[in-house]
Write a protein that holds these residues in place. Structure first.
Motif, PDB file in Angstrom:
ATOM      1  N   HIS A  58       9.564   5.082  -8.021  1.00  0.00           N
ATOM      2  CA  HIS A  58       8.764   6.125  -9.003  1.00  0.00           C
ATOM      3  C   HIS A  58      10.515   6.754  -9.890  1.00  0.00           C
ATOM      4  O   HIS A  58      10.052   7.815 -11.156  1.00  0.00           O
ATOM      5  CB  HIS A  58       7.863   7.545  -8.890  1.00  0.00           C
ATOM      6  CG  HIS A  58       9.019   8.263  -8.211  1.00  0.00           C
ATOM      7  ND1 HIS A  58       9.737   7.698  -6.364  1.00  0.00           N
ATOM      8  CD2 HIS A  58       9.852  10.201  -8.409  1.00  0.00           C
ATOM      9  CE1 HIS A  58      10.035   8.888  -6.418  1.00  0.00           C
ATOM     10  NE2 HIS A  58      10.061   9.651  -6.821  1.00  0.00           N
ATOM     11  N   ARG A  59      11.684   6.298 -10.126  1.00  0.00           N
ATOM     12  CA  ARG A  59      12.701   6.355 -10.824  1.00  0.00           C
ATOM     13  C   ARG A  59      13.258   8.304 -10.937  1.00  0.00           C
ATOM     14  O   ARG A  59      13.246   8.611 -12.163  1.00  0.00           O
ATOM     15  CB  ARG A  59      12.638   5.504 -12.152  1.00  0.00           C
ATOM     16  CG  ARG A  59      12.975   3.855 -11.894  1.00  0.00           C
ATOM     17  CD  ARG A  59      12.679   3.915 -13.153  1.00  0.00           C
ATOM     18  NE  ARG A  59      12.090   2.353 -12.904  1.00  0.00           N
ATOM     19  CZ  ARG A  59      11.965   1.903 -14.717  1.00  0.00           C
ATOM     20  NH1 ARG A  59      12.977   2.239 -14.949  1.00  0.00           N
ATOM     21  NH2 ARG A  59      10.712   0.791 -14.645  1.00  0.00           N
ATOM     22  N   LEU A 116       1.289  10.441  -9.697  1.00  0.00           N
ATOM     23  CA  LEU A 116       1.476   8.913 -10.921  1.00  0.00           C
ATOM     24  C   LEU A 116       0.578   8.135 -10.489  1.00  0.00           C
ATOM     25  O   LEU A 116      -0.238   7.508  -9.701  1.00  0.00           O
ATOM     26  CB  LEU A 116       3.097   8.713 -10.293  1.00  0.00           C
ATOM     27  CG  LEU A 116       3.991  10.128 -10.800  1.00  0.00           C
ATOM     28  CD1 LEU A 116       4.902   9.290 -10.522  1.00  0.00           C
ATOM     29  CD2 LEU A 116       4.025  10.392 -11.887  1.00  0.00           C
ATOM     30  N   ARG A 117       0.388   7.365 -11.646  1.00  0.00           N
ATOM     31  CA  ARG A 117      -0.438   5.891 -11.891  1.00  0.00           C
ATOM     32  C   ARG A 117       0.671   5.065 -11.310  1.00  0.00           C
ATOM     33  O   ARG A 117       1.816   5.041 -11.172  1.00  0.00           O
ATOM     34  CB  ARG A 117      -0.564   5.695 -13.268  1.00  0.00           C
ATOM     35  CG  ARG A 117      -2.281   5.542 -13.769  1.00  0.00           C
ATOM     36  CD  ARG A 117      -2.160   4.787 -15.355  1.00  0.00           C
ATOM     37  NE  ARG A 117      -1.815   6.563 -16.380  1.00  0.00           N
ATOM     38  CZ  ARG A 117      -1.582   6.716 -17.071  1.00  0.00           C
ATOM     39  NH1 ARG A 117      -1.105   4.998 -17.505  1.00  0.00           N
ATOM     40  NH2 ARG A 117      -1.203   7.219 -18.196  1.00  0.00           N
ATOM     41  N   GLU A 134       1.068  -1.176   0.156  1.00  0.00           N
ATOM     42  CA  GLU A 134       0.204  -0.333  -0.266  1.00  0.00           C
ATOM     43  C   GLU A 134       0.534   1.032  -0.023  1.00  0.00           C
ATOM     44  O   GLU A 134       0.613   1.972  -0.919  1.00  0.00           O
ATOM     45  CB  GLU A 134      -1.136  -0.127   1.460  1.00  0.00           C
ATOM     46  CG  GLU A 134      -1.829  -1.126   1.239  1.00  0.00           C
ATOM     47  CD  GLU A 134      -3.342  -1.394   2.114  1.00  0.00           C
ATOM     48  OE1 GLU A 134      -2.294  -1.229   3.530  1.00  0.00           O
ATOM     49  OE2 GLU A 134      -3.644  -1.391   2.024  1.00  0.00           O
ATOM     50  N   ASP A 187       2.278   1.536  -9.835  1.00  0.00           N
ATOM     51  CA  ASP A 187       2.662   0.182 -10.290  1.00  0.00           C
ATOM     52  C   ASP A 187       3.500  -0.311  -9.895  1.00  0.00           C
ATOM     53  O   ASP A 187       3.757  -1.059  -9.415  1.00  0.00           O
ATOM     54  CB  ASP A 187       4.320   0.997 -10.728  1.00  0.00           C
ATOM     55  CG  ASP A 187       5.036   0.549 -11.990  1.00  0.00           C
ATOM     56  OD1 ASP A 187       6.028   0.936 -12.069  1.00  0.00           O
ATOM     57  OD2 ASP A 187       4.715  -0.651 -12.368  1.00  0.00           O
ATOM     58  N   MET A 239       0.471   4.269  -2.062  1.00  0.00           N
ATOM     59  CA  MET A 239       0.364   5.376  -1.771  1.00  0.00           C
ATOM     60  C   MET A 239       1.466   6.517  -2.841  1.00  0.00           C
ATOM     61  O   MET A 239       1.921   8.142  -2.978  1.00  0.00           O
ATOM     62  CB  MET A 239       0.705   5.409  -0.591  1.00  0.00           C
ATOM     63  CG  MET A 239      -0.429   5.237  -0.524  1.00  0.00           C
ATOM     64  SD  MET A 239      -0.951   6.134   1.629  1.00  0.00           S
ATOM     65  CE  MET A 239       0.440   5.928   1.856  1.00  0.00           C
ATOM     66  N   ALA A 240       3.124   5.626  -3.075  1.00  0.00           N
ATOM     67  CA  ALA A 240       4.159   5.908  -3.414  1.00  0.00           C
ATOM     68  C   ALA A 240       3.842   7.319  -4.817  1.00  0.00           C
ATOM     69  O   ALA A 240       4.969   7.640  -5.223  1.00  0.00           O
ATOM     70  CB  ALA A 240       5.965   5.707  -3.099  1.00  0.00           C
ATOM     71  N   MET A 241       3.445   6.771  -5.799  1.00  0.00           N
ATOM     72  CA  MET A 241       2.259   6.909  -6.469  1.00  0.00           C
ATOM     73  C   MET A 241       1.581   7.863  -6.839  1.00  0.00           C
ATOM     74  O   MET A 241       2.060   8.987  -7.162  1.00  0.00           O
ATOM     75  CB  MET A 241       2.520   5.628  -7.572  1.00  0.00           C
ATOM     76  CG  MET A 241       3.842   4.476  -7.701  1.00  0.00           C
ATOM     77  SD  MET A 241       5.459   5.127  -8.444  1.00  0.00           S
ATOM     78  CE  MET A 241       5.185   5.152 -10.100  1.00  0.00           C
ATOM     79  N   THR A 242       0.784   7.417  -6.162  1.00  0.00           N
ATOM     80  CA  THR A 242      -0.505   8.112  -6.225  1.00  0.00           C
ATOM     81  C   THR A 242      -0.738   9.012  -5.368  1.00  0.00           C
ATOM     82  O   THR A 242      -1.141  10.528  -6.533  1.00  0.00           O
ATOM     83  CB  THR A 242      -2.097   7.334  -5.833  1.00  0.00           C
ATOM     84  OG1 THR A 242      -1.937   6.976  -4.389  1.00  0.00           O
ATOM     85  CG2 THR A 242      -2.210   6.308  -7.117  1.00  0.00           C
ATOM     86  N   PHE A 270       9.919   2.654  -1.131  1.00  0.00           N
ATOM     87  CA  PHE A 270       9.219   3.934  -1.313  1.00  0.00           C
ATOM     88  C   PHE A 270       9.608   5.316  -2.520  1.00  0.00           C
ATOM     89  O   PHE A 270       9.640   6.508  -2.653  1.00  0.00           O
ATOM     90  CB  PHE A 270       8.932   4.891  -0.557  1.00  0.00           C
ATOM     91  CG  PHE A 270       7.403   6.489   0.177  1.00  0.00           C
ATOM     92  CD1 PHE A 270       8.212   7.213   0.506  1.00  0.00           C
ATOM     93  CD2 PHE A 270       6.697   5.333   0.034  1.00  0.00           C
ATOM     94  CE1 PHE A 270       6.801   7.666  -0.062  1.00  0.00           C
ATOM     95  CE2 PHE A 270       5.506   6.117   0.035  1.00  0.00           C
ATOM     96  CZ  PHE A 270       5.737   7.922   0.468  1.00  0.00           C
ATOM     97  N   LEU A 317      12.006   5.064  -4.645  1.00  0.00           N
ATOM     98  CA  LEU A 317      12.443   4.307  -5.399  1.00  0.00           C
ATOM     99  C   LEU A 317      11.350   4.484  -6.376  1.00  0.00           C
ATOM    100  O   LEU A 317      12.536   4.619  -7.804  1.00  0.00           O
ATOM    101  CB  LEU A 317      14.035   3.454  -5.312  1.00  0.00           C
ATOM    102  CG  LEU A 317      15.190   3.462  -4.658  1.00  0.00           C
ATOM    103  CD1 LEU A 317      15.744   1.806  -4.559  1.00  0.00           C
ATOM    104  CD2 LEU A 317      15.874   4.671  -5.507  1.00  0.00           C
TER     105      LEU A 317
END
Lengths: 232, 206, 246
Positions: free
Chosen positions: B147-148, B104-105, B93, B107, B97-100, B143, B145
């Motif tokens: 989203h690079r 960001l969408r 989770e 992954d 959240m790290a993306m949303t 968390f 990394l």
């Protein structure tokens, strides 16, 4: 470690929703806010009940009492979303990832849902237990409840963000909120009284105008100043 | 991607933490921040991460001459003892959240692979409250990394980690150094062998 | 601050002006039919006690002026992050609180003279009381934040929000309170958007003394404010100079 190609451009709405969902899921899992709030509502109404005794009170006074209960319930539960972030140290996690306006919007959404739910329960309990509380013009009452709850959530969310950064959070919250909520409280109490009297819908138009412009004004200011509150 | 710091100064309750910190980094460059405990390393890292405002000076992220597109958060990953996670959520989770949270969408495939890499895959569905400090540190890496990010900031990179974890971190640092910007704040100089720029916050007051 | 103002003996002049105002306000006779220029018209029911108007209204005016001033300086702080704006803002708010307390008290005394009770919940009294609550909240907030820069930011934001909600007071309170509570028995005063405005008849002299009092009080406020700002600025400069020496 070059930029990925598949995640797309950042979407503000997705950020705001992510903040809302985070708080929503957290609440579902721990159920801190809702249970405490509902107990608070129940307790306050019980106190009102005992205070009124067998005599009851005129409908005008009861209209005021309802909003007293709603106000204090709000004060008891609406600061949580910001205070817990500061207390747990996760505020920085949000500051790192989500844009401030998305954080504010997500948390406002959560508080709105919370306020609508709690106030509905409070109103139902009021009708159920308090003798003499009656509403003749239901349309006025429903609109008042909706606008009043919205205004309460909007103002309380902003003040919550402010006190979360201060020391004596608990007592500071009502102290800061009450003077600024007063125009809203006066308008909703007046409108509720009109509903109790059985006035025509149009008679409450003035109050509705005040409530709508209040909500608009506070919402606008919130978006303008939130950055200064949230960012360190 | 370039990160430029110019004349950063931080005053906290009338005490100067540090003054006149400047550096310039571009892809492939590594910055080492050193200093005693309390010298302001973490504060400087927070300022570069745009989580704390400097009293004076600025930190700018530029991409090809102009400011970066989108929020700085998109291009930045941070691992720090000050970064807290949410006890009630699981590792998976958190990576969602790290993306949303960054807009960001999600992954899920990338998240699983990353969890595997940091050694948390078997525990990915357990809430963080059940994690040891070492596991939390590993999750912080995931968390940071997923989203690079082009810029990676590590404050006390090896804290709470065992030998295996340290090896993982060295791998991460090498990869980041190759294609992005790496900032490491630490007291332990064995954490980082090579670096291009250095900011030592011990200078000035004794 | 400004060298020019220091050179010009404005404080001495202010002292003379204020003394004159006080003397005139208290000494000029009140008669039913003023024939001479130096006479005030009598207000039925109040007589000499109406003189409080020379002191009450200026204090109320100052509490609003101080609030607006505090808000404006607060916004300047938010824009520049220069603590010197914050100390101007806080100094204004401190004086605003003082004058607001004075206004509430003198207003209650006037209410006692006019209507027999100290508190009436009429729009004016309620407005000034709410302003008092806002000042109280402002200082409660300031005392609850330790970090100077954060304190300044949060206080400025609160002042801005309060400023935005103020117009609602001016319109909501008169509209709603008049119907929530019965009219006071003897309504000598009117209300201009929630701010006190005397409806009692004034002749030329009385109006002149009244306006002079307003000017005198504003001057005293400005003087007190510059004193506070200078003291705070000196303290700030001394503290920051200490760090510059290293």
């Amino acid at each position: 470690m070059s930029a990925p190609v598949h995640t797309g451009r950042p979407s503000w709405i997705r950020s705001a929703l992510a903040v809302f969902l985070k708080d929503w899921n957290s609440e579902l899992r721990t159920r801190y806010a809702v249970s405490a709030l509902l107990m608070f509502v129940l307790t306050t109404i019980a106190i009102v009940l005992f205070a009124l005794g067998t005599e009851g009170a005129p409908p005008h006074a009861l209209a005021g009492m309802l909003w007293v209960v709603i106000f204090f319930s709000g004060m008891s539960g609406l600061a949580r979303i910001f205070v817990t972030e500061e207390e747990r140290g996760t505020a920085m996690t949000l500051q790192l990832t989500a844009p401030p306006s998305a954080v504010y919007t997500g948390k406002l959404l959560f508080n709105l849902v919370l306020v609508y739910a709690v106030n509905t329960v409070a109103v139902l309990l009021f009708f159920f237990f308090i003798q003499g509380f009656e509403v003749r013009t239901v349309s006025i009452f429903l609109v008042t409840l909706f606008l009043g709850s919205t205004g309460l959530a909007v103002m309380a969310t902003l003040i919550a963000a402010i006190i979360a950064k201060a020391n004596t959070k608990g007592t500071l919250f009502p102290v800061l909120s009450f003077p600024l909520l007063l125009p809203l409280l006066l308008a909703v109490i007046k409108a509720t009284q009109l509903a109790a009297e059985g006035a025509f819908f149009a008679e409450a138009g003035g109050e509705f105008q005040i409530l709508i412009s209040y909500i608009g004004a506070v919402l606008t200011v919130s978006y303008l100043v939130f950055d200064y509150v949230w960012k360190d | 991607m370039k990160v430029e710091a110019r004349g950063i100064r931080k005053v906290f309750n009338r005490r100067v933490i540090f003054r006149d910190v400047s550096f310039s980094l571009e892809e492939g460059k590594v910055l080492l921040v050193t200093g005693r405990n309390g010298s302001g390393k973490s504060t400087l890292v927070k300022i570069v991460s745009h989580v704390l405002s400097p009293t004076a000076g600025s930190v700018t992220f530029t991409d090809g001459g102009g400011p970066v597109k989108g929020a700085v958060a998109r291009h930045l990953g941070l691992v720090s003892p000050y970064l807290q996670l949410y006890d009630e959520f699981t590792a998976s989770e958190h990576l969602d959240m790290a993306m949303t949270l960054r807009g960001l969408r999600p992954d899920p495939a990338g998240a699983d692979a990353l969890l595997e890499r940091v050694g948390l895959f078997p525990r990915r569905n357990d809430p963080v409250r059940t994690y040891s400090s070492g596991m939390k540190q590993r999750l912080k890496y995931a968390f940071a990394l997923l989203h690079r990010p082009a810029v990676l900031l590590l404050d006390e990179p090896m804290s709470n980690l065992d030998a295996e974890g340290i090896g993982m971190v060295r791998g991460v640092m090498d990869e980041q150094r190759a294609a992005g910007i790496l900032v490491v704040a630490t007291n332990d100089l064995t954490d980082l062998e090579r670096y291009d720029e250095r900011v030592d916050l011990n200078g000035g007051k004794p | 601050m400004s060298g020019k103002i220091r050179a010009f003996p404005w404080k001495g002049l202010l002292g003379v002006w204020t003394t004159l105002v006080i003397v005139l306000a208290l000494a000029l006779p009140m008669v039913p039919q003023p024939r001479f220029w130096y006479e005030f018209p009598i207000v039925p029911g109040l007589e000499d006690k109406a003189r409080i108007i020379f002191f009450h209204v200026p204090t109320a005016w100052l509490s609003v002026l101080a609030f607006v001033s505090s808000m404006v300086y607060g916004i300047r702080y938010l824009r520049t992050k220069d603590l010197r704006w914050d100390l101007r803002s806080a100094s204004a708010a401190g004086l605003g609180l003082l004058f607001c307390v004075l206004a509430t008290v003198t207003g209650a005394i006037w209410a006692k003279f006019s209507w027999g009770t100290f508190w009436n919940w009429d729009p004016r009294q309620t407005s000034i009381f709410v302003l008092l609550l806002i000042y109280g909240a402002y200082f409660a907030l300031r005392s609850a934040v330790e970090v100077e820069e954060k304190r300044a930011s949060l206080a400025a934001v609160y002042a801005v929000i309060a400023g935005v909600v103020m117009p609602f007071f001016m319109f909501v309170i008169p509209r709603v309170l008049e119907s929530l509570h019965p009219e006071p028995l003897v309504n000598l005063e009117g209300s201009v958007g929630g701010l006190p405005a005397p409806k009692l008849q004034m002749n030329g002299t009385m109006l002149a003394v009244f306006l002079a009092s307003l000017a005198a009080f504003t001057g005293v406020y400005y003087w007190m404010w510059t004193l506070r700002v200078r003291a705070a600025a000196l303290e700030l400069r001394r503290a920051t100079e200490g760090e510059n020496r290293d």
